[in-house]
Design a protein around this motif. Structure first.
Motif, PDB file in Angstrom:
ATOM      1  N   LYS A 248       0.818  -1.219   0.000  1.00 40.73           N
ATOM      2  CA  LYS A 248       0.000   0.000   0.000  1.00 40.73           C
ATOM      3  C   LYS A 248       0.847   1.263   0.000  1.00 40.73           C
ATOM      4  O   LYS A 248       0.400   2.314  -0.488  1.00 40.73           O
ATOM      5  N   GLY A 249       2.059   1.183   0.549  1.00 40.17           N
ATOM      6  CA  GLY A 249       2.929   2.356   0.510  1.00 40.17           C
ATOM      7  C   GLY A 249       3.437   2.655  -0.885  1.00 40.17           C
ATOM      8  O   GLY A 249       3.517   3.824  -1.292  1.00 40.17           O
ATOM      9  N   ARG A 250       3.765   1.612  -1.625  1.00 36.44           N
ATOM     10  CA  ARG A 250       4.233   1.819  -2.997  1.00 36.44           C
ATOM     11  C   ARG A 250       3.105   2.303  -3.899  1.00 36.44           C
ATOM     12  O   ARG A 250       3.291   3.241  -4.685  1.00 36.44           O
ATOM     13  N   TRP A 251       1.975   1.668  -3.809  1.00 42.02           N
ATOM     14  CA  TRP A 251       0.878   1.930  -4.745  1.00 42.02           C
ATOM     15  C   TRP A 251      -0.257   2.592  -3.966  1.00 42.02           C
ATOM     16  O   TRP A 251      -1.104   1.924  -3.378  1.00 42.02           O
ATOM     17  N   ALA A 252      -0.240   3.906  -3.971  1.00 40.09           N
ATOM     18  CA  ALA A 252      -1.205   4.684  -3.187  1.00 40.09           C
ATOM     19  C   ALA A 252      -2.624   4.564  -3.708  1.00 40.09           C
ATOM     20  O   ALA A 252      -3.560   4.975  -3.020  1.00 40.09           O
ATOM     21  N   CYS A 253      -2.799   4.011  -4.899  1.00 44.07           N
ATOM     22  CA  CYS A 253      -4.163   3.818  -5.407  1.00 44.07           C
ATOM     23  C   CYS A 253      -4.948   2.850  -4.539  1.00 44.07           C
ATOM     24  O   CYS A 253      -6.191   2.843  -4.582  1.00 44.07           O
ATOM     25  N   LEU A 254      -4.268   2.027  -3.729  1.00 45.55           N
ATOM     26  CA  LEU A 254      -4.948   1.101  -2.840  1.00 45.55           C
ATOM     27  C   LEU A 254      -5.472   1.772  -1.574  1.00 45.55           C
ATOM     28  O   LEU A 254      -6.224   1.155  -0.817  1.00 45.55           O
ATOM     29  N   GLN A 255      -5.087   3.021  -1.342  1.00 46.08           N
ATOM     30  CA  GLN A 255      -5.482   3.712  -0.128  1.00 46.08           C
ATOM     31  C   GLN A 255      -6.683   4.630  -0.329  1.00 46.08           C
ATOM     32  O   GLN A 255      -7.217   5.135   0.654  1.00 46.08           O
ATOM     33  N   LYS A 256      -7.066   4.872  -1.546  1.00 48.11           N
ATOM     34  CA  LYS A 256      -8.153   5.817  -1.818  1.00 48.11           C
ATOM     35  C   LYS A 256      -9.106   5.226  -2.838  1.00 48.11           C
ATOM     36  O   LYS A 256      -8.770   4.279  -3.557  1.00 48.11           O
ATOM     37  N   ARG A 257     -10.287   5.787  -2.866  1.00 47.77           N
ATOM     38  CA  ARG A 257     -11.277   5.321  -3.832  1.00 47.77           C
ATOM     39  C   ARG A 257     -10.832   5.683  -5.243  1.00 47.77           C
ATOM     40  O   ARG A 257     -10.512   6.830  -5.520  1.00 47.77           O
ATOM     41  N   THR A 258     -10.831   4.705  -6.085  1.00 49.54           N
ATOM     42  CA  THR A 258     -10.326   4.897  -7.430  1.00 49.54           C
ATOM     43  C   THR A 258     -11.466   5.089  -8.413  1.00 49.54           C
ATOM     44  O   THR A 258     -12.625   4.766  -8.131  1.00 49.54           O
ATOM     45  N   GLU A 259     -11.127   5.603  -9.614  1.00 48.83           N
ATOM     46  CA  GLU A 259     -12.114   5.825 -10.664  1.00 48.83           C
ATOM     47  C   GLU A 259     -12.324   4.596 -11.537  1.00 48.83           C
ATOM     48  O   GLU A 259     -13.118   4.638 -12.472  1.00 48.83           O
ATOM     49  N   VAL A 260     -11.616   3.522 -11.228  1.00 45.78           N
ATOM     50  CA  VAL A 260     -11.726   2.304 -12.027  1.00 45.78           C
ATOM     51  C   VAL A 260     -13.052   1.616 -11.708  1.00 45.78           C
ATOM     52  O   VAL A 260     -13.503   1.596 -10.562  1.00 45.78           O
ATOM     53  N   LYS A 261     -13.672   1.045 -12.731  1.00 46.44           N
ATOM     54  CA  LYS A 261     -14.918   0.332 -12.539  1.00 46.44           C
ATOM     55  C   LYS A 261     -14.699  -0.912 -11.678  1.00 46.44           C
ATOM     56  O   LYS A 261     -13.601  -1.464 -11.612  1.00 46.44           O
ATOM     57  N   LEU A 262     -15.763  -1.345 -11.047  1.00 49.89           N
ATOM     58  CA  LEU A 262     -15.670  -2.457 -10.112  1.00 49.89           C
ATOM     59  C   LEU A 262     -15.202  -3.734 -10.801  1.00 49.89           C
ATOM     60  O   LEU A 262     -14.413  -4.504 -10.234  1.00 49.89           O
ATOM     61  N   GLN A 263     -15.641  -3.980 -12.017  1.00 48.89           N
ATOM     62  CA  GLN A 263     -15.252  -5.200 -12.714  1.00 48.89           C
ATOM     63  C   GLN A 263     -13.801  -5.176 -13.170  1.00 48.89           C
ATOM     64  O   GLN A 263     -13.226  -6.231 -13.474  1.00 48.89           O
ATOM     65  N   ASP A 264     -13.185  -3.983 -13.232  1.00 49.22           N
ATOM     66  CA  ASP A 264     -11.782  -3.877 -13.638  1.00 49.22           C
ATOM     67  C   ASP A 264     -10.822  -3.826 -12.458  1.00 49.22           C
ATOM     68  O   ASP A 264      -9.597  -3.903 -12.661  1.00 49.22           O
ATOM     69  N   LEU A 265     -11.329  -3.683 -11.243  1.00 51.45           N
ATOM     70  CA  LEU A 265     -10.457  -3.541 -10.080  1.00 51.45           C
ATOM     71  C   LEU A 265      -9.589  -4.774  -9.822  1.00 51.45           C
ATOM     72  O   LEU A 265      -8.412  -4.626  -9.463  1.00 51.45           O
ATOM     73  N   PRO A 266     -10.086  -6.006  -9.926  1.00 53.57           N
ATOM     74  CA  PRO A 266      -9.192  -7.143  -9.693  1.00 53.57           C
ATOM     75  C   PRO A 266      -7.955  -7.152 -10.582  1.00 53.57           C
ATOM     76  O   PRO A 266      -6.873  -7.536 -10.125  1.00 53.57           O
ATOM     77  N   VAL A 267      -8.097  -6.716 -11.820  1.00 49.29           N
ATOM     78  CA  VAL A 267      -6.934  -6.666 -12.713  1.00 49.29           C
ATOM     79  C   VAL A 267      -5.933  -5.621 -12.231  1.00 49.29           C
ATOM     80  O   VAL A 267      -4.712  -5.856 -12.217  1.00 49.29           O
ATOM     81  N   VAL A 268      -6.429  -4.462 -11.811  1.00 50.38           N
ATOM     82  CA  VAL A 268      -5.539  -3.389 -11.345  1.00 50.38           C
ATOM     83  C   VAL A 268      -4.844  -3.795 -10.053  1.00 50.38           C
ATOM     84  O   VAL A 268      -3.624  -3.605  -9.895  1.00 50.38           O
ATOM     85  N   LEU A 269      -5.582  -4.371  -9.105  1.00 51.52           N
ATOM     86  CA  LEU A 269      -4.970  -4.778  -7.841  1.00 51.52           C
ATOM     87  C   LEU A 269      -3.989  -5.937  -8.060  1.00 51.52           C
ATOM     88  O   LEU A 269      -2.947  -5.998  -7.390  1.00 51.52           O
ATOM     89  N   GLY A 270      -4.301  -6.837  -8.954  1.00 49.81           N
ATOM     90  CA  GLY A 270      -3.355  -7.902  -9.272  1.00 49.81           C
ATOM     91  C   GLY A 270      -2.068  -7.362  -9.870  1.00 49.81           C
ATOM     92  O   GLY A 270      -0.968  -7.869  -9.570  1.00 49.81           O
ATOM     93  N   ALA A 271      -2.168  -6.325 -10.705  1.00 50.66           N
ATOM     94  CA  ALA A 271      -0.970  -5.702 -11.260  1.00 50.66           C
ATOM     95  C   ALA A 271      -0.123  -5.063 -10.163  1.00 50.66           C
ATOM     96  O   ALA A 271       1.111  -5.118 -10.214  1.00 50.66           O
ATOM     97  N   CYS A 272      -0.770  -4.472  -9.160  1.00 54.32           N
ATOM     98  CA  CYS A 272      -0.025  -3.891  -8.033  1.00 54.32           C
ATOM     99  C   CYS A 272       0.752  -4.974  -7.285  1.00 54.32           C
ATOM    100  O   CYS A 272       1.908  -4.766  -6.892  1.00 54.32           O
TER     101      CYS A 272
END
Length: 474
Positions: A385-409
């Protein structure tokens, strides 16, 4: 009464002669008045028709002048009022010889004037990215911006180049691969809104959003099988167990598990399923989240992840839905332990601390060792979470695309851990409270296997009597 009928004889009027065609033509027999009266109307009508002037069938209507005069003779030419009378009739085109006509038909058409196509494109500045992509830009600042050094960034670009590269078109040049990867990494590292990312890189907002999803998808497809692997081979599993046992004294530990929550925007469907009660009570603000469950090895890298279940689910419910549980049900976890916290149940392959009241010294010592093992996973999530701050705040990514983004992190985290990329200390300061609050709940029935309970008691006894237990519980 005397008979007044006259006898037929001399002095009677002769009968009328039969009607003949000659009498209809106008020649009436002299002295015959009845025939004259009969033929007079017919001869009059025929004579009037013969003397009447011939008329045109359809008169032309002149604009603003009424109807053309009817007195025009047959020889007079009638001109349409829609054309100029002074111009006269249009003569027919002259006939050309057949050879000239064939030559004209075979001749190519005259060239049309070429109009250059113009495309309007908004002028954007990419000075910010050009400065950071320059070799003169300091390496420390580059690592601060993108959470990795230039060598690691170049390795990621080389691995993803074939999947994300585009060709130039007649209208514009394609965005280079390093810039595409940089847009995604910067977005994940900072969590900035897309409009700010667009201004930094000189790219449209929709293009930035598309690049983030494309690069994250390529990371999941290409890099995840290489950098996020479960230790399936006997040699790799033995090396992991030996490393954990050397650090804690607990045998056969294959990984440490932890589950965290990632905030999201309230979804449009199944809102109650994503409602996070604990975060709502802590922040005094309605919160929605999805879960991220991960197993971490002794080096702090993820070996298994389960992403995307609603935030209202407890940790044990997420575990039951994960592929890790399916792997254990298939017998692939025999002879190994995964260490978890008090939010997980005790099973034949999942080792958790004692949670009841009035613990013995042996149980206290065991809980300390389990906490040390589990801290490996907690620290790994903190660095994630320190490296990838997108995990700390609400993102603009759609719900169905979030697993792909979090997996990339998670994959990028493993790459940074494997290549020794450090995390700035100031990025980790505000994450302690968040990670502790995710682990407050304790299960009502934490024991699911009596055999596992006996095995845990044996491990706790051996730790105390072999001198591996600590003394912090005194």
């Amino acid at each position: 009464m005397p008979n007044r009928r006259r006898k037929r004889g001399a002095g009677e009027d002769p009968p009328p002669p039969p009607l003949d065609a000659s009498s209809i033509g106008g020649a009436v027999l002299a002295g015959d008045e009845d025939v004259k009266k009969l033929t007079f109307p017919i001869t009059t009508i025929l004579a009037s028709l013969a003397a009447a002037p011939r008329r045109r069938a359809l008169p032309f209507l002149e604009l603003n002048k009424g109807i053309l005069p009817d007195e025009a003779d047959d020889d007079d030419e009638v001109v349409s009022p829609l054309t100029d009378p002074a111009d006269g009739p249009t003569p027919p085109p002259p006939k050309r010889p057949r050879a000239a006509a064939d030559e004209a038909a075979s001749a190519p058409p005259p060239p049309q004037p070429q109009h250059q196509r113009r495309l309007w494109v908004k002028d954007r500045s990419s000075e910010w990215w050009e400065q950071r992509s320059s070799p003169a830009y300091p390496d420390a600042d580059f690592r601060r911006d993108f959470r990795m050094g230039r060598a690691t960034f170049a390795m990621v670009c080389d691995a993803l180049g074939a999947a994300v590269a585009k060709e130039d078109t007649a209208l514009r040049t394609a965005i280079p691969v390093p810039q595409r990867v940089a847009v995604c990494v910067w977005r994940l590292a900072t969590g900035e809104p897309l409009r700010l990312v667009s201004k930094r890189f000189g790219i449209g907002i929709s293009t930035c959003h598309k690049l983030v999803l494309e690069v994250c998808g390529a990371i999941r497809t290409i890099l995840m099988p290489r950098f996020l692997q479960w230790p399936t081979s006997p040699s790799s599993a033995a090396a992991v167990k030996a490393s954990f046992e050397a650090a804690s004294g607990v045998p056969d530990v294959l990984g440490a598990m932890y589950t965290t929550h990632v905030p999201i925007i309230a979804p449009k469907v199944s809102v109650s399923a994503y409602f996070n009660r604990r975060h709502t009570e802590r922040n005094q603000k309605t919160s929605y989240s999805i879960t991220l469950q991960g197993v971490v090895g002794p080096d702090g890298a993820f070996t298994d992840v389960c992403i995307g279940w609603p935030g209202s689910m407890s940790d044990d419910q997420v575990l039951d839905k994960s592929a890790l549980q399916q792997r254990a049900a298939a017998g692939m976890m025999a002879g190994a332990w995964i260490v978890g916290g008090g939010t997980y149940p005790l099973t034949d392959w999942l080792l958790v601390p004692y949670t009841h009241q009035n613990l013995t010294w042996t149980q206290h010592a065991f809980n300390e060792k389990v906490a040390d093992l589990r801290r490996v996973a907690v620290d790994a999530f903190r660095r994630l979470k320190g490296r990838w701050a997108c995990l700390q705040k609400r993102t603009e990514v759609k719900l169905q695309d979030l697993p792909v983004v979090l997996g990339a992190c998670c994959v990028l985290h493993n790459i940074c851990e494997a290549r020794g990329e450090p995390v700035a200390p100031d990025l980790l300061q505000d994450l302690q409270v968040d990670l502790v609050d995710d682990d407050e709940a304790v299960l009502d029935n934490p024991v699911r296997s009596e055999a596992a309970a006996k095995a845990r008691d044996k491990i706790a006894h051996n730790l105390l009597h072999r001198g591996h237990a600590g003394t912090a519980f005194f």
